[in-house]
Design a protein around this motif. Structure first.
Motif, PDB file in Angstrom:
ATOM      1  N   PRO A   1       2.595   8.188  -8.050  1.00  0.00           N
ATOM      2  CA  PRO A   1       3.213   9.481  -8.389  1.00  0.00           C
ATOM      3  C   PRO A   1       4.177   9.427  -9.557  1.00  0.00           C
ATOM      4  O   PRO A   1       4.295  10.396 -10.289  1.00  0.00           O
ATOM      5  N   VAL A   2       4.867   8.283  -9.761  1.00  0.00           N
ATOM      6  CA  VAL A   2       5.836   8.254 -10.855  1.00  0.00           C
ATOM      7  C   VAL A   2       5.132   8.249 -12.205  1.00  0.00           C
ATOM      8  O   VAL A   2       5.600   8.870 -13.175  1.00  0.00           O
ATOM      9  N   VAL A   3       3.994   7.574 -12.310  1.00  0.00           N
ATOM     10  CA  VAL A   3       3.246   7.596 -13.579  1.00  0.00           C
ATOM     11  C   VAL A   3       2.715   9.002 -13.841  1.00  0.00           C
ATOM     12  O   VAL A   3       2.768   9.503 -14.963  1.00  0.00           O
ATOM     13  N   ALA A   4       2.200   9.642 -12.791  1.00  0.00           N
ATOM     14  CA  ALA A   4       1.711  11.020 -12.946  1.00  0.00           C
ATOM     15  C   ALA A   4       2.848  11.956 -13.351  1.00  0.00           C
ATOM     16  O   ALA A   4       2.676  12.810 -14.233  1.00  0.00           O
ATOM     17  N   TYR A   5       4.009  11.773 -12.740  1.00  0.00           N
ATOM     18  CA  TYR A   5       5.158  12.633 -13.057  1.00  0.00           C
ATOM     19  C   TYR A   5       5.628  12.425 -14.495  1.00  0.00           C
ATOM     20  O   TYR A   5       5.918  13.389 -15.208  1.00  0.00           O
ATOM     21  N   ARG A   6       5.685  11.183 -14.945  1.00  0.00           N
ATOM     22  CA  ARG A   6       6.146  10.895 -16.301  1.00  0.00           C
ATOM     23  C   ARG A   6       5.185  11.432 -17.357  1.00  0.00           C
ATOM     24  O   ARG A   6       5.575  11.691 -18.495  1.00  0.00           O
ATOM     25  N   ALA A   7       3.913  11.625 -16.969  1.00  0.00           N
ATOM     26  CA  ALA A   7       2.912  12.151 -17.912  1.00  0.00           C
ATOM     27  C   ALA A   7       2.722  13.655 -17.747  1.00  0.00           C
ATOM     28  O   ALA A   7       1.733  14.210 -18.240  1.00  0.00           O
ATOM     29  N   ARG A   8       3.666  14.328 -17.089  1.00  0.00           N
ATOM     30  CA  ARG A   8       3.451  15.732 -16.693  1.00  0.00           C
ATOM     31  C   ARG A   8       3.228  16.665 -17.874  1.00  0.00           C
ATOM     32  O   ARG A   8       2.430  17.604 -17.777  1.00  0.00           O
TER      33      ARG A   8
ATOM     34  N   TYR B   1       3.221  16.651  -3.892  1.00  0.00           N
ATOM     35  CA  TYR B   1       3.361  15.201  -3.685  1.00  0.00           C
ATOM     36  C   TYR B   1       3.814  14.509  -4.964  1.00  0.00           C
ATOM     37  O   TYR B   1       4.749  13.690  -4.954  1.00  0.00           O
ATOM     38  N   VAL B   2       3.177  14.823  -6.092  1.00  0.00           N
ATOM     39  CA  VAL B   2       3.551  14.207  -7.358  1.00  0.00           C
ATOM     40  C   VAL B   2       4.960  14.623  -7.755  1.00  0.00           C
ATOM     41  O   VAL B   2       5.770  13.787  -8.200  1.00  0.00           O
ATOM     42  N   LEU B   3       5.284  15.901  -7.587  1.00  0.00           N
ATOM     43  CA  LEU B   3       6.598  16.399  -7.993  1.00  0.00           C
ATOM     44  C   LEU B   3       7.714  15.757  -7.175  1.00  0.00           C
ATOM     45  O   LEU B   3       8.712  15.287  -7.724  1.00  0.00           O
ATOM     46  N   VAL B   4       7.548  15.707  -5.858  1.00  0.00           N
ATOM     47  CA  VAL B   4       8.606  15.197  -4.984  1.00  0.00           C
ATOM     48  C   VAL B   4       8.740  13.679  -5.112  1.00  0.00           C
ATOM     49  O   VAL B   4       9.807  13.150  -5.424  1.00  0.00           O
ATOM     50  N   PHE B   5       7.632  12.962  -4.883  1.00  0.00           N
ATOM     51  CA  PHE B   5       7.703  11.507  -4.906  1.00  0.00           C
ATOM     52  C   PHE B   5       7.865  10.975  -6.325  1.00  0.00           C
ATOM     53  O   PHE B   5       8.598  10.004  -6.553  1.00  0.00           O
TER      54      PHE B   5
ATOM     55  N   PHE C   1       0.831  -1.200   0.000  1.00  0.00           N
ATOM     56  CA  PHE C   1       0.000   0.000   0.000  1.00  0.00           C
ATOM     57  C   PHE C   1       0.867   1.252   0.000  1.00  0.00           C
ATOM     58  O   PHE C   1       0.638   2.192  -0.776  1.00  0.00           O
ATOM     59  N   VAL C   2       1.876   1.249   0.867  1.00  0.00           N
ATOM     60  CA  VAL C   2       2.782   2.407   0.952  1.00  0.00           C
ATOM     61  C   VAL C   2       3.546   2.580  -0.350  1.00  0.00           C
ATOM     62  O   VAL C   2       3.712   3.706  -0.851  1.00  0.00           O
ATOM     63  N   ARG C   3       4.010   1.469  -0.935  1.00  0.00           N
ATOM     64  CA  ARG C   3       4.761   1.562  -2.193  1.00  0.00           C
ATOM     65  C   ARG C   3       3.893   2.145  -3.307  1.00  0.00           C
ATOM     66  O   ARG C   3       4.375   2.933  -4.123  1.00  0.00           O
ATOM     67  N   PHE C   4       2.634   1.752  -3.317  1.00  0.00           N
ATOM     68  CA  PHE C   4       1.748   2.263  -4.364  1.00  0.00           C
ATOM     69  C   PHE C   4       1.669   3.782  -4.308  1.00  0.00           C
ATOM     70  O   PHE C   4       1.818   4.463  -5.331  1.00  0.00           O
ATOM     71  N   PHE C   5       1.436   4.342  -3.118  1.00  0.00           N
ATOM     72  CA  PHE C   5       1.259   5.787  -3.010  1.00  0.00           C
ATOM     73  C   PHE C   5       2.584   6.546  -2.940  1.00  0.00           C
ATOM     74  O   PHE C   5       2.599   7.756  -3.167  1.00  0.00           O
ATOM     75  N   ALA C   6       3.677   5.846  -2.658  1.00  0.00           N
ATOM     76  CA  ALA C   6       4.973   6.522  -2.617  1.00  0.00           C
ATOM     77  C   ALA C   6       5.733   6.409  -3.927  1.00  0.00           C
ATOM     78  O   ALA C   6       6.618   7.227  -4.198  1.00  0.00           O
ATOM     79  N   VAL C   7       5.385   5.399  -4.749  1.00  0.00           N
ATOM     80  CA  VAL C   7       6.149   5.160  -5.970  1.00  0.00           C
ATOM     81  C   VAL C   7       5.243   5.030  -7.198  1.00  0.00           C
ATOM     82  O   VAL C   7       5.306   5.843  -8.124  1.00  0.00           O
ATOM     83  N   SER C   8       4.407   3.994  -7.211  1.00  0.00           N
ATOM     84  CA  SER C   8       3.699   3.623  -8.445  1.00  0.00           C
ATOM     85  C   SER C   8       2.817   4.729  -8.987  1.00  0.00           C
ATOM     86  O   SER C   8       2.896   5.083 -10.177  1.00  0.00           O
TER      87      SER C   8
END
Length: 331
Positions: free
Chosen positions: A93-100, A303-307, A84-91
């Motif tokens: 936000p990283v997809v959101a960041y890559r689609a910025r 959150y999206v930018l940092v994580f 659960f933590v990995r999902f919200f800390a990695v999975s």
């Protein structure tokens, strides 16, 4: 690479790993060690096949085998809360960041359309007449727009808003199946609606009411819709231009990553729905309600930018099949 020779050389290893995975509950200590060793070797085979072959069937078979082996090796030792933590800390936000950049483009296009339509409606009585009679516009401006946010109990209204917004986001993401072609139309419809209402409110000097009611929840709500549009468009574009990856591999990887956003947006839209149901119609001063909306928006973007940036720099993509399966290989 001669794929037939590669399969012939390693088929025995894959079959043995599959056998051990199927009988994982009755393995001896030596067989458990063998399972871990074969899992690492087959993960490397998967990496080699993905980088040097366009055989989608083989990639799919090895991906499924490695995923099952990983579950057998690590599943019993990984608490659910860590996933659960990995999902919200990695999975997510990283997809959101890559689609910025797709995200930013969707937002810019939406606001540009809404602004143009808003000024057009506000400044042209003929357009207003086409929208409704003077009595209908007065009813909307003076009563209906504000009453919408207080017509139902706050808790019930928040739930309705959450379901509706989640449905809009889901429609946007699912549109990626059609290469994202419906997404501009979905954004256009929503932008036109916002622009028409803003124009009608502006024509009666009620823009303060409009922004006072729509800003608290609208910032986060629209940001979520833009993100859904961004990943949907990005997935659609991947099908058209997969780059160096095989088309099926690229679409599969991006599709799995998009699912992270779909799940994450459920939580984001829940927050937006709570703000719309509890804060927007509250008796708080306008500045306080807007401040809560701005704070929620800033927190989410930070959150999206940092994580997301941190995860992207460490090589994460949001694709659940890629880590830790892509072991480095040489030669």
């Amino acid at each position: 690479m001669d794929i037939e020779a590669f399969v012939g050389a390693h088929k025995g290893t894959w079959d043995r790993l599959e056998y051990l995975v199927r009988h994982k509950r009755s393995l001896s200590g030596a067989e458990v060690d063998e399972l871990v060793d074969l899992y690492q070797r087959v993960a490397t085979h998967l990496s080699i096949v993905r980088s040097r072959s366009a055989d989608a069937a083989l990639v799919g078979r090895l991906s499924a085998l490695v995923a099952r082996a990983r579950a057998a090796v690590t599943g019993a030792h990984t608490p659910a809360w860590r996933e659960f933590v990995r999902f919200f800390a990695v999975s997510f936000p990283v997809v959101a960041y890559r689609a910025r950049w797709w995200w930013l483009g969707s937002a810019a296009a939406f606001y540009a359309v809404a602004t143009v339509i808003g000024f057009w409606v506000a400044g042209d009585p003929q357009v207003q007449a086409a929208v409704g009679t003077p009595e209908e516009i007065t009813q909307l401006v003076e009563h209906d727009f504000a009453d919408y946010y207080s017509a139902n109990p706050a808790g019930s209204f928040a739930g309705q808003v959450w379901v509706n917004n989640a449905w809009v986001a889901a429609q946007t993401i699912v549109s990626a199946i059609l290469l994202g072609l419906p997404i501009p139309y979905i954004l256009w419809q929503n932008a036109a609606n916002v622009g028409v209402i803003a124009g009608l409110m502006g024509s009666r000097d009620r823009l303060d009411v409009f922004f006072g009611l729509i800003t608290p929840h609208g910032l986060l709500e629209l940001t979520a819709v833009f993100l859904a549009a961004a990943v949907g468009l990005r997935l659609g574009w991947t099908a058209v231009a997969p780059g160096a990856r095989a088309r099926m591999q690229a679409v599969a990887e991006e599709g799995r990553a998009v699912m992270s956003v779909a799940l994450g947006l459920v939580a984001v839209l829940l927050v937006a729905g709570l703000i719309e149901g509890l804060v927007t119609p509250s008796g708080l001063p306008t500045w306080a309600r807007i401040g809560i909306g701005v704070l929620a928006e800033v927190v989410f973007l930070a959150y999206v930018l940092v994580f997301g940036r941190r995860a992207a720099l460490s090589g994460e993509t949001g694709d659940v099949e890629r880590a830790p399966d892509l072991a480095p290989s040489a030669g």
